[in-house]
Design an enzyme around this catalytic site. Structure first.
Site, mmCIF file in Angstrom:
data_model
loop_
_atom_site.group_PDB
_atom_site.id
_atom_site.type_symbol
_atom_site.label_atom_id
_atom_site.label_comp_id
_atom_site.label_asym_id
_atom_site.label_seq_id
_atom_site.Cartn_x
_atom_site.Cartn_y
_atom_site.Cartn_z
ATOM 1 N N CYS A 79 0.810 -1.219 0.000
ATOM 2 C CA CYS A 79 0.000 0.000 0.000
ATOM 3 C C CYS A 79 0.850 1.278 0.000
ATOM 4 O O CYS A 79 1.433 1.618 -1.016
ATOM 5 C CB CYS A 79 -0.992 -0.039 1.162
ATOM 6 S SG CYS A 79 -2.242 1.233 1.001
ATOM 7 N N HIS A 166 -3.939 -5.076 0.508
ATOM 8 C CA HIS A 166 -3.461 -5.507 1.832
ATOM 9 C C HIS A 166 -3.542 -7.033 1.969
ATOM 10 O O HIS A 166 -4.627 -7.558 2.238
ATOM 11 C CB HIS A 166 -4.306 -4.854 2.927
ATOM 12 C CG HIS A 166 -4.022 -3.404 3.096
ATOM 13 N ND1 HIS A 166 -3.053 -2.920 3.926
ATOM 14 C CD2 HIS A 166 -4.583 -2.324 2.499
ATOM 15 C CE1 HIS A 166 -3.015 -1.603 3.862
ATOM 16 N NE2 HIS A 166 -3.930 -1.219 2.996
ATOM 17 N N GLU A 168 -2.569 -8.793 4.351
ATOM 18 C CA GLU A 168 -2.733 -9.192 5.752
ATOM 19 C C GLU A 168 -4.186 -9.225 6.189
ATOM 20 O O GLU A 168 -4.522 -9.819 7.205
ATOM 21 C CB GLU A 168 -1.927 -8.238 6.661
ATOM 22 C CG GLU A 168 -2.439 -6.802 6.753
ATOM 23 C CD GLU A 168 -1.976 -5.884 5.612
ATOM 24 O OE1 GLU A 168 -1.578 -6.420 4.562
ATOM 25 O OE2 GLU A 168 -2.031 -4.656 5.775
ATOM 26 N N SER A 220 0.310 -13.764 38.957
ATOM 27 C CA SER A 220 -1.049 -13.259 39.168
ATOM 28 C C SER A 220 -2.084 -14.364 39.063
ATOM 29 O O SER A 220 -3.254 -14.154 39.341
ATOM 30 C CB SER A 220 -1.361 -12.209 38.106
ATOM 31 O OG SER A 220 -1.467 -12.843 36.844
ATOM 32 N N GLY A 221 -1.659 -15.550 38.620
ATOM 33 C CA GLY A 221 -2.636 -16.600 38.339
ATOM 34 C C GLY A 221 -3.071 -16.555 36.886
ATOM 35 O O GLY A 221 -3.757 -17.441 36.405
ATOM 36 N N GLY A 222 -2.683 -15.512 36.163
ATOM 37 C CA GLY A 222 -3.053 -15.372 34.754
ATOM 38 C C GLY A 222 -2.046 -16.061 33.841
ATOM 39 O O GLY A 222 -1.015 -16.562 34.288
ATOM 40 N N VAL A 223 -2.377 -16.053 32.554
ATOM 41 C CA VAL A 223 -1.590 -16.813 31.587
ATOM 42 C C VAL A 223 -0.171 -16.251 31.433
ATOM 43 O O VAL A 223 0.811 -17.005 31.488
ATOM 44 C CB VAL A 223 -2.298 -16.787 30.206
ATOM 45 C CG1 VAL A 223 -1.451 -17.491 29.160
ATOM 46 C CG2 VAL A 223 -3.660 -17.433 30.313
ATOM 47 N N SER A 225 1.927 -14.208 33.234
ATOM 48 C CA SER A 225 2.932 -14.326 34.298
ATOM 49 C C SER A 225 3.270 -15.794 34.549
ATOM 50 O O SER A 225 4.409 -16.137 34.869
ATOM 51 C CB SER A 225 2.470 -13.634 35.588
ATOM 52 O OG SER A 225 1.323 -14.250 36.124
ATOM 53 N N THR A 226 2.293 -16.684 34.362
ATOM 54 C CA THR A 226 2.561 -18.103 34.590
ATOM 55 C C THR A 226 3.532 -18.657 33.547
ATOM 56 O O THR A 226 4.502 -19.344 33.888
ATOM 57 C CB THR A 226 1.246 -18.925 34.556
ATOM 58 O OG1 THR A 226 0.349 -18.370 35.517
ATOM 59 C CG2 THR A 226 1.494 -20.384 34.861
#
Ligand code: XMP
Length: 508
Positions: A79, A166, A168, A220-223, A225-226
């Site tokens: 583009c 484009h 993409e 934190s228990g989240g994806v 940080s784990t």
């Protein structure tokens, strides 16, 4: 080192999408602003120029320095990139007199490797108000649509290709094939960026970077940080010190369950129950921003106290992912879309730790795939996002332990219900909100005057926009009955049917 592709960003809304498509081909790529080229480009096997909101003819036109790229490294100009090459290398760009926005079909396609396996009449997505009237010097036409003659071209004697559409965007049906043709068949890039390869290379890199030093990391228990913790653990084992703080605002039983899970994964983790400190700081606060700030402040205090107990910790591990990085270095400058409230666990300057961010080059879904290849429980990887300030921003008004306990019960019934009915994975994020109003009800023969709770379930891809989910009426009926029957103090349940924008996902 994996083969690396450079995407030069000119501020297009689609730049991240180019990176997503390239990564889907198992090819590593980085986005850099057009005016921030690395001195040494030898690591890059191919370069893609993105689109742009600007016109190459305007005074604001962005001017990349292509002297070390054009004719030296295989280049695909998309583009704005295609128009830039035409305008500044001997062709002509002018305002378009037909509408060049939306779907179009390539009714002429030359026999060229860029279009290998792309069928005649392939649908492409156009989005520009200028058009290329004359091709640049030494260019050969490769494709046209009914309205756009110079839809694609290449420069003779160079591996320089340009397309005005484009590839993409999803509506360009063979866009990924075209990117593959360019990257693999023309530039010779290897498709070697797999989760396993990422893990191997990252673990080795972390070992070299950290050596025998110690890293602290807040889980934190989240994806994110784990997965960051598991990678670091694989690299440096017991020299990784994880801290999991209970702010008293987590879901029902979450602190203990997640802590057990972390221990089961062999992580060196310390659970810190700081409920009281958070509750004291929140006492009497009603304003959402004040609550958020108080939680952020106490979190840093607790984390700092704990980190000080670890002798000679020199690194801070963080679960930063690529969209945060891109936004902070984007052409437009740090984007306004990064909200201060998302940086609750941010690094206080006084801690003077070096930063290590093993996931800073990954998109969210890639983090999940890396997590799966590390053997992390799929249930943990599929967890809904949960805000740092936890239930505090789902309890409207002031916070008390009793309100937290009540909301935990309601939330648990809702979330377990979603799981039992196979709906949990169809929803991006769900939760319950405790409203600061009482309503009249009747139970048996008794008049009640009790709390109202709202349920919220949204569909989204990244939390930036969201739609409310059309949960089945039967399901909502069952959950509402269960909540009112089982949770003392609640006599009414409502369902939130607002989209974002104009609402947000969280109520505060
Ligand atoms: P909003 O409410 O802004 O939320 O539509 C968008 C997404 O971000 C989450 N969220 C947070 N996450 N700390 C976090 O880690 C926070 O302070 C925070 N506030 C909102 C929200 O749950 C949703 O997924």
């Amino acid at each position: 080192m994996q083969h690396n592709v450079l995407i030069l960003d000119f501020g297009s809304q689609y730049t991240q999408l180019i990176a997503r498509r390239v990564r889907e081909l198992n090819i590593f790529c980085e986005i850099l602003p057009y005016n921030n080229l690395p001195v040494d480009l030898t690591d890059f096997k191919a370069v893609i120029l993105s689109g742009s909101p600007y016109s190459v003819r305007s005074n604001e036109a962005l001017h990349p320095d292509l002297s070390e790229i054009k004719g030296k490294i295989p280049m695909l100009a998309v583009c704005y990139g295609a128009q830039y090459l035409a305008h500044f290398f001997g062709g002509e760009v002018a305002p378009s007199d037909t509408r060049e926005y939306g779907r179009a079909n390539l009714d002429f396609i030359a026999d060229d490797i860029l279009f290998k396996d792309v069928p005649q009449n392939s649908q492409v997505w156009m989005s520009h108000s200028d058009t290329i009237k004359t091709l640049p010097k030494n260019a050969v036409l490769l494709a046209s649509t009914k309205d756009v003659k110079n839809a694609a071209y290449k420069i003779e004697g160079e591996k320089t290709y340009a397309i005005q559409f484009h590839p993409e965007v999803y509506h360009s049906t063979d866009g990924t094939q075209l990117l593959k043709n360019f990257l693999v068949n023309i530039a010779g890039v290897q498709q070697d960026f797999t989760p396993n390869a990422f893990v191997e290379e990252t673990v080795e890199g972390l070992r070299q970077k950290i050596g025998k030093e110690k890293v602290v990391l807040a889980l934190s228990g989240g994806v994110d940080s784990t997965v960051a913790a598991v990678l670091l653990n694989k690299a440096i084992g017991k020299n990784l010190y994880c801290i999991f703080v209970n702010n008293g605002l987590l879901r029902k039983n979450e602190f203990q369950n997640v802590l057990n899970q972390y221990n089961g994964m062999g992580l060196n983790v310390k659970g810190v129950d700081a409920t009281e400190r958070f509750m004291n700081a929140l006492a009497g606060l009603e304003d959402p921003e004040k609550k958020r700030k108080a939680i952020g402040r106490v979190f840093i205090e607790v984390f700092d106290d704990e980190a000080k107990l670890i002798d000679d910790a020199t690194f801070l591990g963080q679960g930063t992912i690529y969209p945060d990085v891109i936004e902070s270095i984007s052409v437009k400058g740090p984007s306004a879309t990064i909200k201060s409230h998302h940086n609750v666990g941010g690094l206080p300057d006084f801690m003077k730790l070096k930063i290590v961010e093993p996931l800073r080059m990954l998109f969210k879904d890639e983090v999940r795939r890396v997590g799966a290849s590390l053997g992390i429980d799929p249930e943990l990887l599929g967890r809904h996002p949960f805000p740092g300030p936890g239930l505090a921003i789902r309890i409207l008004g002031d916070i008390t332990q009793e309100k937290v306990r009540l909301l935990q019960e309601v939330d648990a019934i809702f979330i377990e219900g979603l799981k039992e009915h196979g709906l949990y994975n169809k929803v991006w994020q769900a939760g319950a909100i405790l409203l600061p109003v009482n309503s009249v009800g009747v139970m048996g023969d008794e008049r009640t005057y009790e709390k109202v709770v709202a349920l919220r379930a949204v569909a989204s891809t990244d939390g930036m926009t969201a739609d409310w989910v059309h949960l089945p009426y039967e399901f909502l009926m069952e959950i509402s009955n269960k909540i009112i029957n089982k949770v003392k103090g609640v006599n009414r349940v409502v369902y939130d049917i607002s989209s974002k924008p104009p609402a947000t996902i969280e109520w505060e």
